[in-house]
Design an enzyme around this catalytic site. Structure first.
Site, short mmCIF file in Angstrom:
data_model
loop_
_atom_site.label_atom_id
_atom_site.label_comp_id
_atom_site.label_asym_id
_atom_site.label_seq_id
_atom_site.Cartn_x
_atom_site.Cartn_y
_atom_site.Cartn_z
N ILE A 184 -40.63 13.19 131.42
CA ILE A 184 -40.94 11.70 131.55
C ILE A 184 -39.82 10.82 131.39
O ILE A 184 -38.94 11.14 130.72
CB ILE A 184 -42.03 11.39 130.72
CG1 ILE A 184 -41.68 11.59 129.10
CG2 ILE A 184 -43.53 12.08 130.78
CD1 ILE A 184 -42.56 11.18 128.07
N PHE A 209 -50.05 15.73 120.18
CA PHE A 209 -50.46 16.27 121.48
C PHE A 209 -49.52 17.50 121.97
O PHE A 209 -49.99 18.22 122.82
CB PHE A 209 -50.78 15.63 122.48
CG PHE A 209 -49.45 14.52 122.87
CD1 PHE A 209 -48.57 14.95 123.78
CD2 PHE A 209 -49.10 13.40 122.29
CE1 PHE A 209 -47.44 14.21 124.06
CE2 PHE A 209 -48.13 12.75 122.55
CZ PHE A 209 -47.15 13.21 123.43
N ASP A 210 -48.39 17.68 121.45
CA ASP A 210 -47.36 18.56 121.78
C ASP A 210 -46.52 18.58 120.65
O ASP A 210 -45.92 17.48 120.12
CB ASP A 210 -46.80 18.28 123.16
CG ASP A 210 -46.23 19.39 123.70
OD1 ASP A 210 -46.42 20.49 123.19
OD2 ASP A 210 -45.53 19.12 124.64
N PHE A 235 -42.37 9.82 119.87
CA PHE A 235 -41.79 11.18 119.88
C PHE A 235 -40.90 11.12 118.65
O PHE A 235 -40.04 10.34 118.53
CB PHE A 235 -40.95 11.55 121.00
CG PHE A 235 -41.98 11.72 122.39
CD1 PHE A 235 -42.61 12.98 122.47
CD2 PHE A 235 -42.19 10.76 123.09
CE1 PHE A 235 -43.32 13.06 123.65
CE2 PHE A 235 -43.01 10.99 124.24
CZ PHE A 235 -43.69 12.20 124.45
N TYR A 283 -39.04 18.46 119.39
CA TYR A 283 -39.75 17.49 119.20
C TYR A 283 -41.17 17.44 118.73
O TYR A 283 -41.62 18.74 118.72
CB TYR A 283 -39.89 16.76 120.51
CG TYR A 283 -40.81 17.56 121.81
CD1 TYR A 283 -41.88 17.19 121.79
CD2 TYR A 283 -40.19 18.87 122.23
CE1 TYR A 283 -42.93 18.00 122.65
CE2 TYR A 283 -41.09 19.40 123.07
CZ TYR A 283 -42.23 19.27 123.09
OH TYR A 283 -43.10 19.91 123.80
N TYR A 310 -46.97 8.80 130.47
CA TYR A 310 -47.77 9.57 131.53
C TYR A 310 -48.63 8.42 132.29
O TYR A 310 -49.48 8.56 133.15
CB TYR A 310 -48.69 10.64 130.95
CG TYR A 310 -47.86 11.76 130.40
CD1 TYR A 310 -47.47 12.62 131.56
CD2 TYR A 310 -47.73 11.70 129.06
CE1 TYR A 310 -46.73 13.55 130.87
CE2 TYR A 310 -46.95 12.93 128.81
CZ TYR A 310 -46.45 13.77 129.48
OH TYR A 310 -45.49 14.71 129.10
#
Length: 146
Positions: A85, A65-66, A127, A55, A111
């Protein structure tokens, strides 16, 4: 138009290039899963099964962010038990093995009002997710995401 900036490994087809906020059901305002590459099987994960996904997570402004792809380490987690999540539990459960999809997660699926790490409070997340593997055995309760 953040989706036009989502990227994948060099040489890969750019699956998000044709997606825009208008082409996603509900735009960025609601939870959605949009297939960008069909799966290799009709098999979908069931609650309690271990899944393996690559991902990349972005904010609406395009900031990554990731990314498991950048680390070259897919994420393993047990689906449907709340270890990730809500967008992941519900979104990946809708995906077929081998599928690549765009999951849009409004704050209540991500979040929330707290945020986390590089994710500001109240953020809608986007995502790019690829379902690589579905475990053959169901995991028992209390499993830890690895």
């Amino acid at each position: 138009q953040v989706l036009t900036r989502l990227s994948s490994k060099a040489g890969d087809v750019e699956p998000f290039a044709a997606l825009t906020e208008d082409s996603i059901e509900g735009g960025f305002g609601s939870f959605s899963v949009t297939t960008v590459k069909k799966g290799t099987s009709r098999r979908k994960p069931n609650t309690g099964e271990v899944v393996v996904c690559h991902y990349e997570g972005r904010l609406q402004d395009g900031t990554i962010f990731d990314s498991s792809r950048q680390r070259n380490k897919p994420l393993n987690f047990v689906i449907g038990i709340g270890s990730v999540i809500k967008a992941w539990d519900e979104g990946v459960a809708q995906m077929e093995l081998g599928e690549r999809a765009c999951i849009v997660a409004p704050p209540e699926y991500g979040y929330g009002d707290e945020g986390a790490g590089l994710v500001p409070a109240g953020s809608t997340l986007i995502f790019d997710v690829e379902l690589l593997k579905i475990g053959e055995e169901r995991a028992g309760g209390g499993c830890v995401v690895s």
